[in-house]
Design a protein around this motif. Structure first.
Motif, PDB file in Angstrom:
ATOM      1  N   GLY A  89     -15.526 117.832   6.617  1.00 53.66           N
ATOM      2  CA  GLY A  89     -14.213 117.286   6.310  1.00 53.66           C
ATOM      3  C   GLY A  89     -13.931 115.940   6.932  1.00 53.66           C
ATOM      4  N   ALA A  90     -14.331 115.733   8.177  1.00 53.59           N
ATOM      5  CA  ALA A  90     -14.022 114.473   8.855  1.00 53.59           C
ATOM      6  C   ALA A  90     -14.638 113.267   8.150  1.00 53.59           C
ATOM      7  N   PRO A  91     -15.944 113.268   7.872  1.00 57.40           N
ATOM      8  CA  PRO A  91     -16.500 112.111   7.161  1.00 57.40           C
ATOM      9  C   PRO A  91     -15.966 111.964   5.742  1.00 57.40           C
ATOM     10  N   PHE A  92     -15.631 113.089   5.097  1.00 57.41           N
ATOM     11  CA  PHE A  92     -15.068 113.023   3.746  1.00 57.41           C
ATOM     12  C   PHE A  92     -13.753 112.260   3.767  1.00 57.41           C
ATOM     13  N   ILE A  93     -12.873 112.606   4.699  1.00 54.14           N
ATOM     14  CA  ILE A  93     -11.580 111.919   4.777  1.00 54.14           C
ATOM     15  C   ILE A  93     -11.778 110.469   5.192  1.00 54.14           C
ATOM     16  N   ALA A  94     -12.633 110.234   6.191  1.00 59.26           N
ATOM     17  CA  ALA A  94     -12.873 108.867   6.655  1.00 59.26           C
ATOM     18  C   ALA A  94     -13.377 107.973   5.526  1.00 59.26           C
ATOM     19  N   ASP A  95     -14.230 108.525   4.688  1.00 62.44           N
ATOM     20  CA  ASP A  95     -14.781 107.744   3.572  1.00 62.44           C
ATOM     21  C   ASP A  95     -13.736 107.448   2.500  1.00 62.44           C
ATOM     22  N   HIS A  96     -12.671 108.261   2.435  1.00 62.49           N
ATOM     23  CA  HIS A  96     -11.653 108.064   1.405  1.00 62.49           C
ATOM     24  C   HIS A  96     -10.460 107.234   1.863  1.00 62.49           C
ATOM     25  N   ILE A  97     -10.268 107.138   3.177  1.00 67.65           N
ATOM     26  CA  ILE A  97      -9.155 106.307   3.657  1.00 67.65           C
ATOM     27  C   ILE A  97      -9.426 104.857   3.297  1.00 67.65           C
ATOM     28  N   ILE A  98      -8.448 104.241   2.683  1.00 67.62           N
ATOM     29  CA  ILE A  98      -8.584 102.867   2.204  1.00 67.62           C
ATOM     30  C   ILE A  98      -8.024 101.897   3.233  1.00 67.62           C
ATOM     31  N   ARG A  99      -8.851 101.020   3.740  1.00 65.72           N
ATOM     32  CA  ARG A  99      -8.368  99.923   4.573  1.00 65.72           C
ATOM     33  C   ARG A  99      -7.747  98.892   3.631  1.00 65.72           C
ATOM     34  N   VAL A 100      -6.431  98.853   3.622  1.00 62.83           N
ATOM     35  CA  VAL A 100      -5.759  98.050   2.601  1.00 62.83           C
ATOM     36  C   VAL A 100      -5.966  96.568   2.854  1.00 62.83           C
ATOM     37  N   THR A 101      -5.984  95.815   1.774  1.00 63.78           N
ATOM     38  CA  THR A 101      -6.250  94.388   1.847  1.00 63.78           C
ATOM     39  C   THR A 101      -5.020  93.621   2.302  1.00 63.78           C
ATOM     40  N   GLU A 102      -5.278  92.503   2.969  1.00 61.51           N
ATOM     41  CA  GLU A 102      -4.192  91.628   3.419  1.00 61.51           C
ATOM     42  C   GLU A 102      -4.038  90.410   2.521  1.00 61.51           C
ATOM     43  N   ARG A 103      -4.898  90.318   1.506  1.00 59.58           N
ATOM     44  CA  ARG A 103      -4.789  89.185   0.588  1.00 59.58           C
ATOM     45  C   ARG A 103      -5.300  89.599  -0.782  1.00 59.58           C
ATOM     46  N   ALA A 104      -4.937  88.852  -1.799  1.00 60.78           N
ATOM     47  CA  ALA A 104      -5.377  89.139  -3.159  1.00 60.78           C
ATOM     48  C   ALA A 104      -6.847  88.772  -3.320  1.00 60.78           C
ATOM     49  N   PHE A 105      -7.582  89.550  -4.119  1.00 61.52           N
ATOM     50  CA  PHE A 105      -9.017  89.320  -4.279  1.00 61.52           C
ATOM     51  C   PHE A 105      -9.336  87.978  -4.939  1.00 61.52           C
ATOM     52  N   ASP A 106      -8.363  87.414  -5.687  1.00 61.38           N
ATOM     53  CA  ASP A 106      -8.625  86.153  -6.381  1.00 61.38           C
ATOM     54  C   ASP A 106      -7.986  84.959  -5.695  1.00 61.38           C
ATOM     55  N   ASP A 107      -7.649  85.119  -4.398  1.00 57.78           N
ATOM     56  CA  ASP A 107      -7.060  83.998  -3.673  1.00 57.78           C
ATOM     57  C   ASP A 107      -7.974  82.779  -3.645  1.00 57.78           C
ATOM     58  N   PHE A 108      -9.284  83.036  -3.730  1.00 54.21           N
ATOM     59  CA  PHE A 108     -10.225  81.907  -3.667  1.00 54.21           C
ATOM     60  C   PHE A 108     -10.004  80.918  -4.797  1.00 54.21           C
ATOM     61  N   ALA A 109      -9.429  81.410  -5.892  1.00 58.20           N
ATOM     62  CA  ALA A 109      -9.220  80.550  -7.059  1.00 58.20           C
ATOM     63  C   ALA A 109      -7.813  79.969  -7.115  1.00 58.20           C
ATOM     64  N   GLY A 110      -7.003  80.222  -6.097  1.00 62.32           N
ATOM     65  CA  GLY A 110      -5.640  79.717  -6.108  1.00 62.32           C
ATOM     66  C   GLY A 110      -5.601  78.202  -5.965  1.00 62.32           C
ATOM     67  N   THR A 111      -4.649  77.582  -6.638  1.00 60.90           N
ATOM     68  CA  THR A 111      -4.539  76.123  -6.606  1.00 60.90           C
ATOM     69  C   THR A 111      -3.453  75.643  -5.668  1.00 60.90           C
ATOM     70  N   GLY A 112      -2.585  76.561  -5.228  1.00 66.63           N
ATOM     71  CA  GLY A 112      -1.450  76.128  -4.434  1.00 66.63           C
ATOM     72  C   GLY A 112      -0.461  75.428  -5.345  1.00 66.63           C
ATOM     73  N   ALA A 113       0.821  75.586  -5.078  1.00 63.77           N
ATOM     74  CA  ALA A 113       1.813  75.017  -5.985  1.00 63.77           C
ATOM     75  C   ALA A 113       3.152  74.896  -5.289  1.00 63.77           C
ATOM     76  N   ASP A 114       4.032  74.120  -5.863  1.00 63.97           N
ATOM     77  CA  ASP A 114       5.426  74.060  -5.461  1.00 63.97           C
ATOM     78  C   ASP A 114       6.261  74.046  -6.729  1.00 63.97           C
ATOM     79  N   GLU A 115       7.561  73.963  -6.585  1.00 64.53           N
ATOM     80  CA  GLU A 115       8.441  74.055  -7.748  1.00 64.53           C
ATOM     81  C   GLU A 115       8.171  72.955  -8.765  1.00 64.53           C
TER      82      GLU A 115
END
Length: 350
Positions: A315-341
């Motif tokens: 049970g312990a490794p099963f749960i550990a393998d399923h816990i999701i370390r949530v992301t702190e940024r969007a996966f496509d941030d590398f393609a961001g251009t930056g913008a203002d109004e």
């Protein structure tokens, strides 16, 4: 988004008379050795906790936490399933639930109920002293003998039953609110709160009490054939605890949901060790992460086939393998251009 805690394990199903399962120190060390970081304590077993002392003494609670920290685990929640059951018992089940309370109160339903309420009140205070935020329990049941509408239920029976259940629980919920602790009802067959609809009916009767929530356990929903993933979409704001428990449902031409009075091995619906059943845990952990569930993922092990020690070890490794370390940024941030109004207006041709 937030990352949930774990792995943790509910100790109730592992307690016994032999080492290492007969004392808190030894079973905590055993579970820590398997990789568990937290333990959910059954408050009805005095070998695990002195509930009265925990409700009255901050020193006792600090020493208990310190001892467990040295072992390598921490308390996730204090569970009160047996006491919660005795808050409301239909007379048809009275004799079978006598063992959930003190022997001297057997056959005395009013005294049993008063004892159960006192236990829950102490658990609220003990949870506060231990720095815990939730406590899983059962609701008890007055209406379970009438879950199937035959014979036809008298008009108003369900309304009366839920009003009485709410009246019994409201003072308890208020005590937990005063302690700053959530009540997490495990929605379970045999309880008046056993699915989303019955939880909503109860919630309405207690005035949408902020401390009335859910101990999410998908295994009971598999056996009811309820959509346990959509359930999270509906009730994620009220999910205050999580039992990671597997199950399977294999209907035949001879039996279905009701099980034909068969034992657990022969039932169409039965609980299984983690990974051996049909629960989509990847989907569950994803949805809980999506909705910022940041409390504990606690194994409740029950299986009709596998040995409990094997179930605990897996049970312990099963749960550990399923816990999701949530992301702190969007996966496509590398393609961001930056913008203002002004840039956004240019993009829109304005």
């Amino acid at each position: 988004m937030k990352t949930m805690k774990g792995p943790a394990i509910f100790l109730a199903q592992f307690l016994g008379d032999q080492e290492p399962f007969n004392s808190l120190d030894s079973i905590a060390a055993y579970m820590a050795g398997l990789g568990y970081k937290g333990i959910q304590i059954p408050t009805w077993d005095p070998r695990m906790i002195d509930l009265k002392q925990a409700s009255e003494s901050q020193t006792y609670c600090d020493e208990l936490k310190g001892k467990l920290k040295d072992i390598g685990v921490e308390i996730t929640e204090l569970a009160t399933h047996l006491q919660g059951q005795l808050v409301a018992v239909h007379p048809a089940y009275g004799a079978m639930f006598d063992g959930f309370g003190p022997a001297e109160l057997a056959g005395k339903p009013k005294e049993q109920q008063a004892w159960a309420v006192d236990q829950l009140m102490m658990t609220a205070k003990a949870s506060k002293n231990l720095g815990l935020v939730s406590s899983p329990t059962f609701s008890g049941a007055l209406l379970w003998p009438f879950v199937y509408p035959w014979p036809q239920r008298p008009s108003g029976l369900v309304e009366t039953g839920f009003k009485e259940l709410a009246d019994r629980w409201l003072p308890i919920l208020n005590a937990y609110d005063e302690a700053g602790v959530d009540v997490a009802y495990e929605l379970h067959p045999g309880e008046d709160l056993h699915d989303g609809i019955t939880f909503e009916m109860f919630l309405e009767k207690v005035g949408n009490h902020p401390r009335a929530g859910i101990n999410y356990d998908p295994s009971h929903f598999v056996l009811q054939q309820l959509d346990y993933l959509q359930f999270i979409d509906f009730y994620h704001e009220r999910i205050f605890a999580y039992h990671v428990k597997d199950a399977e449902f294999n209907p035949t031409g001879k039996q279905g949901v009701y099980g034909g009075y068969q034992g657990w091995v022969e039932r169409a619906g039965r609980f299984r060790s983690l990974g051996d059943g049909q629960v989509d845990f990847a989907g569950i952990f994803s949805k809980l992460a999506q909705y910022d569930y940041d409390r504990w993922a606690v194994l409740e092990w029950e299986c009709a086939i596998k040995h409990p020690e094997q179930g605990a070890a897996e049970g312990a490794p099963f749960i550990a393998d399923h816990i999701i370390r949530v992301t702190e940024r969007a996966f496509d941030d590398f393609a961001g251009t930056g913008a203002d109004e002004n840039f956004n207006k240019r993009v829109l041709g304005l």
